[in-house]
Design a protein around this motif. Structure first.
Motif, short mmCIF file in Angstrom:
data_model
loop_
_atom_site.label_atom_id
_atom_site.label_comp_id
_atom_site.label_asym_id
_atom_site.label_seq_id
_atom_site.Cartn_x
_atom_site.Cartn_y
_atom_site.Cartn_z
N GLY A 18 -0.65 -20.30 37.91
CA GLY A 18 -1.24 -21.56 37.47
C GLY A 18 -1.98 -21.33 36.16
N PRO A 19 -2.43 -22.41 35.51
CA PRO A 19 -3.18 -22.24 34.27
C PRO A 19 -4.39 -21.33 34.44
CG PRO A 19 -2.57 -24.54 34.57
CD PRO A 19 -2.23 -23.83 35.84
N MET A 20 -5.10 -21.47 35.57
CA MET A 20 -6.28 -20.64 35.84
C MET A 20 -6.34 -20.29 37.32
SD MET A 20 -9.41 -22.02 33.46
CE MET A 20 -9.65 -23.52 34.41
N GLN A 21 -6.89 -19.10 37.60
CA GLN A 21 -7.16 -18.66 38.96
C GLN A 21 -8.53 -18.00 38.96
OE1 GLN A 21 -3.90 -16.47 40.85
NE2 GLN A 21 -2.52 -17.00 39.16
N SER A 22 -9.19 -17.96 40.11
CA SER A 22 -10.48 -17.27 40.21
C SER A 22 -10.66 -16.81 41.65
CB SER A 22 -11.63 -18.19 39.80
OG SER A 22 -12.83 -17.45 39.70
N TRP A 23 -10.76 -15.48 41.82
CA TRP A 23 -10.80 -14.89 43.15
C TRP A 23 -12.09 -14.08 43.31
CZ3 TRP A 23 -6.86 -16.81 45.95
CH2 TRP A 23 -5.72 -17.24 45.26
N GLY A 24 -13.17 -14.76 43.65
CA GLY A 24 -14.46 -14.09 43.81
C GLY A 24 -14.59 -13.43 45.16
N ASP A 25 -15.40 -12.35 45.21
CA ASP A 25 -15.65 -11.71 46.50
C ASP A 25 -17.14 -11.52 46.78
OD1 ASP A 25 -16.11 -9.74 44.65
OD2 ASP A 25 -14.93 -8.19 45.65
N ARG A 26 -17.98 -11.52 45.75
CA ARG A 26 -19.41 -11.38 46.00
C ARG A 26 -20.24 -12.22 45.02
NH1 ARG A 26 -17.82 -6.46 43.64
NH2 ARG A 26 -18.72 -6.07 41.59
N SER A 27 -19.61 -13.10 44.27
CA SER A 27 -20.32 -13.89 43.28
C SER A 27 -21.08 -15.03 43.94
CB SER A 27 -19.34 -14.46 42.26
OG SER A 27 -18.63 -13.41 41.62
N SER A 28 -22.19 -15.41 43.33
CA SER A 28 -22.96 -16.54 43.84
C SER A 28 -23.88 -17.06 42.75
CB SER A 28 -23.79 -16.13 45.06
OG SER A 28 -24.69 -15.10 44.73
N PHE A 29 -24.38 -18.25 42.97
CA PHE A 29 -25.38 -18.87 42.10
C PHE A 29 -24.85 -19.02 40.66
CE2 PHE A 29 -27.81 -16.60 45.46
CZ PHE A 29 -28.11 -17.73 46.19
N ASN A 30 -25.57 -18.46 39.68
CA ASN A 30 -25.28 -18.79 38.29
C ASN A 30 -24.18 -17.96 37.65
OD1 ASN A 30 -27.33 -20.59 38.55
ND2 ASN A 30 -28.81 -19.47 37.31
N ARG A 31 -23.71 -16.93 38.31
CA ARG A 31 -22.65 -16.10 37.75
C ARG A 31 -21.53 -15.96 38.78
NH1 ARG A 31 -22.35 -12.58 33.41
NH2 ARG A 31 -20.75 -10.94 33.58
N ARG A 32 -20.39 -16.56 38.50
CA ARG A 32 -19.25 -16.55 39.43
C ARG A 32 -18.11 -15.76 38.79
NH1 ARG A 32 -20.00 -20.59 43.41
NH2 ARG A 32 -22.24 -20.94 43.52
#
Length: 267
Positions: A18-32
């Motif tokens: 897709g145009p964008m993907q985002s797979w976080g595992d420990r991000s939270s609050f102001n920085r993802r």
């Protein structure tokens, strides 16, 4: 994790692009932030959404699937910079909530939040999920006709089609190795230039669930409940797969004799 499935198990192949993907595992609050490849929690969330399961539903059957992810096109990282303010000029509330579920005020009062959100752009992955044939078949049908909108890690990241590639019997790693390369046309052209011509096979990085794996990641979801999000760890193994490109080798002598130490890095 589940052991390597027998030949009687089925493997669901998904193309994640897709145009964008985002797979976080420990991000939270102001920085993802985002991982460089899809997480198991993200894949389980996609499947749960396709099935129409509420956030508090039991996930045991989905987390029990053995997972493998192949990086066909790594893409590049995009940073999205945000500032958030209340249009009335009031101090903002915290992201956290009280025991009653009410957002707390910032202390000291903050009129503006600055956030950084990271995405993968122009990336393509092939994910494989192995399990009992009945469950895997039901998941394939659900992804083709999802109950809820599907996303590549974040709600704003919509997938392109086809999402379901196939359902096949066999071993997870063998099925993922046999699936042809899904890189976009421009990525293939860049690879041909580096190799001095078309090649029949390409080496791609992959990550697999493995109880004896040397790496530990905290992306095994236990609950997606908004008030009780819980995750556990799983062991993974990193490997390389020699995958068919779907092309006929051309200029073999030149390609074979060339030495490009950065080829495996995708540069």
């Amino acid at each position: 994790m589940s052991p390597e499935p027998s030949s009687e198990s089925s493997v669901l192949l998904l193309r994640l692009a897709g145009p964008m993907q985002s797979w976080g595992d420990r991000s939270s609050f102001n920085r993802r932030e985002t991982r460089p490849e899809p997480t198991k929690s993200g894949l389980v969330g996609l499947l749960a959404a396709a099935l129409g399961r509420p956030r508090g539903h039991d996930l045991t059957d989905l987390t029990g699937l053995r997972c493998g992810v192949r990086v066909d096109q790594p893409g590049t990282v995009l940073r999205d910079y945000h500032t958030v303010s209340d249009y009335r000029g009031l101090p903002l509330l915290q992201a956290g909530v009280s025991a009653k579920g009410v957002q707390k005020p910032t202390s000291p009062a903050k009129p503006t939040h600055v956030t950084h959100r990271f995405y993968l752009q122009d990336a393509v992955f092939v994910a494989a999920l192995a399990g009992e044939p009945e469950l895997v078949g039901a998941l394939a049908d659900a992804v083709r006709r999802p109950a809820f909108p599907l996303a590549l890690g974040r709600r704003s990241c919509t997938p392109t089609q086809p999402l379901v590639l196939d359902v096949r019997p066999g071993m997870l790693e063998a099925v993922l190795t046999s699936e042809p390369w899904h890189a976009a046309r421009h990525a293939r052209q860049a690879y041909r230039r580096r190799q001095g011509g078309s090649v029949a096979e390409v080496d791609l990085p992959a990550t697999f669930d493995d109880e004896d794996g040397t790496d530990v990641v905290n992306d095994l979801p236990l609950s997606f409940n908004a008030r009780d999000r819980r995750y556990s760890t799983r062991r993974v193994r990193h490997s390389w797969l020699t995958v068919p490109t779907g092309e006929t080798a051309v200029g073999g002598a030149a390609a074979a004799s060339s030495h490009d130490p950065f080829a495996l890095l995708g540069w």
